[in-house]
Design a protein around this motif. Structure first.
Motif, PDB file in Angstrom:
ATOM      1  N   ALA A 122       0.805  -1.219   0.000  1.00 39.57           N
ATOM      2  CA  ALA A 122       0.000   0.000   0.000  1.00 39.57           C
ATOM      3  C   ALA A 122       0.836   1.265   0.000  1.00 39.57           C
ATOM      4  O   ALA A 122       0.384   2.310  -0.454  1.00 39.57           O
ATOM      5  CB  ALA A 122      -0.941   0.002   1.210  1.00 39.57           C
ATOM      6  N   SER A 123       2.044   1.203   0.510  1.00 35.94           N
ATOM      7  CA  SER A 123       2.872   2.397   0.604  1.00 35.94           C
ATOM      8  C   SER A 123       3.690   2.636  -0.662  1.00 35.94           C
ATOM      9  O   SER A 123       4.435   3.596  -0.749  1.00 35.94           O
ATOM     10  CB  SER A 123       3.825   2.281   1.803  1.00 35.94           C
ATOM     11  OG  SER A 123       4.683   1.168   1.634  1.00 35.94           O
ATOM     12  N   LYS A 124       3.577   1.766  -1.632  1.00 38.06           N
ATOM     13  CA  LYS A 124       4.373   1.871  -2.834  1.00 38.06           C
ATOM     14  C   LYS A 124       3.606   2.589  -3.944  1.00 38.06           C
ATOM     15  O   LYS A 124       2.406   2.393  -4.110  1.00 38.06           O
ATOM     16  CB  LYS A 124       4.795   0.481  -3.317  1.00 38.06           C
ATOM     17  CG  LYS A 124       5.644  -0.281  -2.308  1.00 38.06           C
ATOM     18  CD  LYS A 124       5.963  -1.672  -2.823  1.00 38.06           C
ATOM     19  CE  LYS A 124       6.782  -2.464  -1.818  1.00 38.06           C
ATOM     20  NZ  LYS A 124       7.045  -3.835  -2.281  1.00 38.06           N
ATOM     21  N   ASP A 125       4.314   3.404  -4.718  1.00 39.40           N
ATOM     22  CA  ASP A 125       3.699   4.040  -5.877  1.00 39.40           C
ATOM     23  C   ASP A 125       3.498   3.041  -7.000  1.00 39.40           C
ATOM     24  O   ASP A 125       2.633   3.235  -7.850  1.00 39.40           O
ATOM     25  CB  ASP A 125       4.574   5.203  -6.378  1.00 39.40           C
ATOM     26  CG  ASP A 125       4.543   6.388  -5.438  1.00 39.40           C
ATOM     27  OD1 ASP A 125       3.495   6.589  -4.792  1.00 39.40           O
ATOM     28  OD2 ASP A 125       5.549   7.092  -5.339  1.00 39.40           O
ATOM     29  N   ARG A 126       4.302   1.984  -7.003  1.00 38.87           N
ATOM     30  CA  ARG A 126       4.203   0.976  -8.048  1.00 38.87           C
ATOM     31  C   ARG A 126       3.831  -0.363  -7.419  1.00 38.87           C
ATOM     32  O   ARG A 126       4.565  -0.895  -6.599  1.00 38.87           O
ATOM     33  CB  ARG A 126       5.526   0.868  -8.817  1.00 38.87           C
ATOM     34  CG  ARG A 126       5.817   2.119  -9.636  1.00 38.87           C
ATOM     35  CD  ARG A 126       7.279   2.195 -10.034  1.00 38.87           C
ATOM     36  NE  ARG A 126       7.634   1.207 -11.052  1.00 38.87           N
ATOM     37  CZ  ARG A 126       7.593   1.444 -12.371  1.00 38.87           C
ATOM     38  NH1 ARG A 126       7.210   2.625 -12.818  1.00 38.87           N
ATOM     39  NH2 ARG A 126       7.947   0.518 -13.230  1.00 38.87           N
ATOM     40  N   ILE A 127       2.682  -0.883  -7.812  1.00 41.06           N
ATOM     41  CA  ILE A 127       2.188  -2.152  -7.294  1.00 41.06           C
ATOM     42  C   ILE A 127       2.473  -3.219  -8.336  1.00 41.06           C
ATOM     43  O   ILE A 127       2.075  -3.082  -9.497  1.00 41.06           O
ATOM     44  CB  ILE A 127       0.673  -2.083  -7.014  1.00 41.06           C
ATOM     45  CG1 ILE A 127       0.358  -0.938  -6.047  1.00 41.06           C
ATOM     46  CG2 ILE A 127       0.157  -3.407  -6.466  1.00 41.06           C
ATOM     47  CD1 ILE A 127      -1.112  -0.618  -5.950  1.00 41.06           C
ATOM     48  N   ARG A 128       3.161  -4.274  -7.937  1.00 42.05           N
ATOM     49  CA  ARG A 128       3.543  -5.320  -8.887  1.00 42.05           C
ATOM     50  C   ARG A 128       2.641  -6.537  -8.718  1.00 42.05           C
ATOM     51  O   ARG A 128       2.500  -7.077  -7.620  1.00 42.05           O
ATOM     52  CB  ARG A 128       5.000  -5.715  -8.688  1.00 42.05           C
ATOM     53  CG  ARG A 128       5.498  -6.765  -9.683  1.00 42.05           C
ATOM     54  CD  ARG A 128       6.958  -7.095  -9.454  1.00 42.05           C
ATOM     55  NE  ARG A 128       7.807  -5.961  -9.761  1.00 42.05           N
ATOM     56  CZ  ARG A 128       8.253  -5.672 -10.977  1.00 42.05           C
ATOM     57  NH1 ARG A 128       7.915  -6.429 -12.002  1.00 42.05           N
ATOM     58  NH2 ARG A 128       9.037  -4.625 -11.159  1.00 42.05           N
ATOM     59  N   LEU A 129       2.043  -6.966  -9.813  1.00 41.85           N
ATOM     60  CA  LEU A 129       1.273  -8.200  -9.875  1.00 41.85           C
ATOM     61  C   LEU A 129       1.923  -9.069 -10.950  1.00 41.85           C
ATOM     62  O   LEU A 129       1.582  -8.963 -12.130  1.00 41.85           O
ATOM     63  CB  LEU A 129      -0.195  -7.923 -10.230  1.00 41.85           C
ATOM     64  CG  LEU A 129      -0.982  -7.016  -9.292  1.00 41.85           C
ATOM     65  CD1 LEU A 129      -2.349  -6.709  -9.882  1.00 41.85           C
ATOM     66  CD2 LEU A 129      -1.126  -7.648  -7.923  1.00 41.85           C
TER      67      LEU A 129
END
Length: 225
Positions: A122-129
């Motif tokens: 949640a604290s990341k600007d980039r969410i990796r899936l």
């Protein structure tokens, strides 16, 4: 050191969990009822809340709603209740997980660790899936060299589900988080946007999928790498 708020009116449960979780490296803040837990939240930083449903003064469901409205931390509900309707109420109030008494402390520990891993996104600007990256700063979805630009609300809905992958969101909660508390439209708006996202990412089912939990809402599950 992660700080855990423990709200339970059973002193035996509090003692057991305090000893076990402290030995695992957590700081445990004990409270005996929902009101005391609210006061503690105001005065001290907390990283995760463990909340019993049946408590005096302010019960666990009310405390859960209060935490979800005012703090961005994971919540685990503890309860002796097993009926589906009770679990539904817990998820509708915003809990992230649900543990039925009696339980083994190790099970609770595994769930705490899993929630911290999930919330760290949640604290990341980039969410990796997997190979897909959701860039919240630039409102882009990246797949290798390819860039996908989504309508703003579709992007925000996808990002909200992805940053808390595995967590169930009720429709009204998604309306509040994505469209805002003053939105006058229908909850079916969420269904329409979910349908569009599923169509856009139909070829990504081996990486992630948006699941419907009937009568409750939606969650995004990471299905592969």
């Amino acid at each position: 050191m992660k700080r855990l708020l423990l709200a339970d009116d059973d002193p035996h449960i509090r003692t057991l969990l305090r000893h076990f979780l402290t030995a695992e490296g957590y700081a445990v803040l004990e409270t005996r009822d929902g009101q005391e837990a609210m006061d503690r939240l105001q005065s001290e930083p907390v990283d995760l809340a463990i909340v019993d449903v049946m408590m005096p003064k302010v019960n666990g469901l009310e405390l859960c709603s209060h935490i979800r409205d005012n703090y961005d931390i994971p919540i685990i509900l503890l309860t002796a209740r097993e009926q589906l309707a009770d679990k539904e109420q817990g998820y509708m109030r915003g809990t992230d997980d649900y543990v039925t008494k009696p339980f083994e402390p190790e099970e609770l520990l595994f769930r705490i660790q899993a929630l911290f891993r999930r919330y760290s996104l949640a604290s990341k600007d980039r969410i990796r899936l997997g190979k897909v990256i959701i860039d919240r700063k630039n409102y882009e979805v990246l797949d290798g060299d390819s860039v996908m630009l989504l309508p703003r609300k579709e992007f925000e809905l996808l990002a909200q589900l992805a940053q808390f992958a595995g967590r169930l969101f009720a429709r009204e909660e998604l309306i509040r988080l994505v469209w805002g508390p003053d939105y006058d439209g229908d909850e079916r708006t969420v269904d329409v946007h979910i349908k569009r996202l599923r169509q856009r990412f139909a070829d990504y089912q081996e990486i992630f999928a948006i699941q419907t939990v009937r009568g409750l809402g939606y969650k995004l599950e990471v299905t592969g790498k």
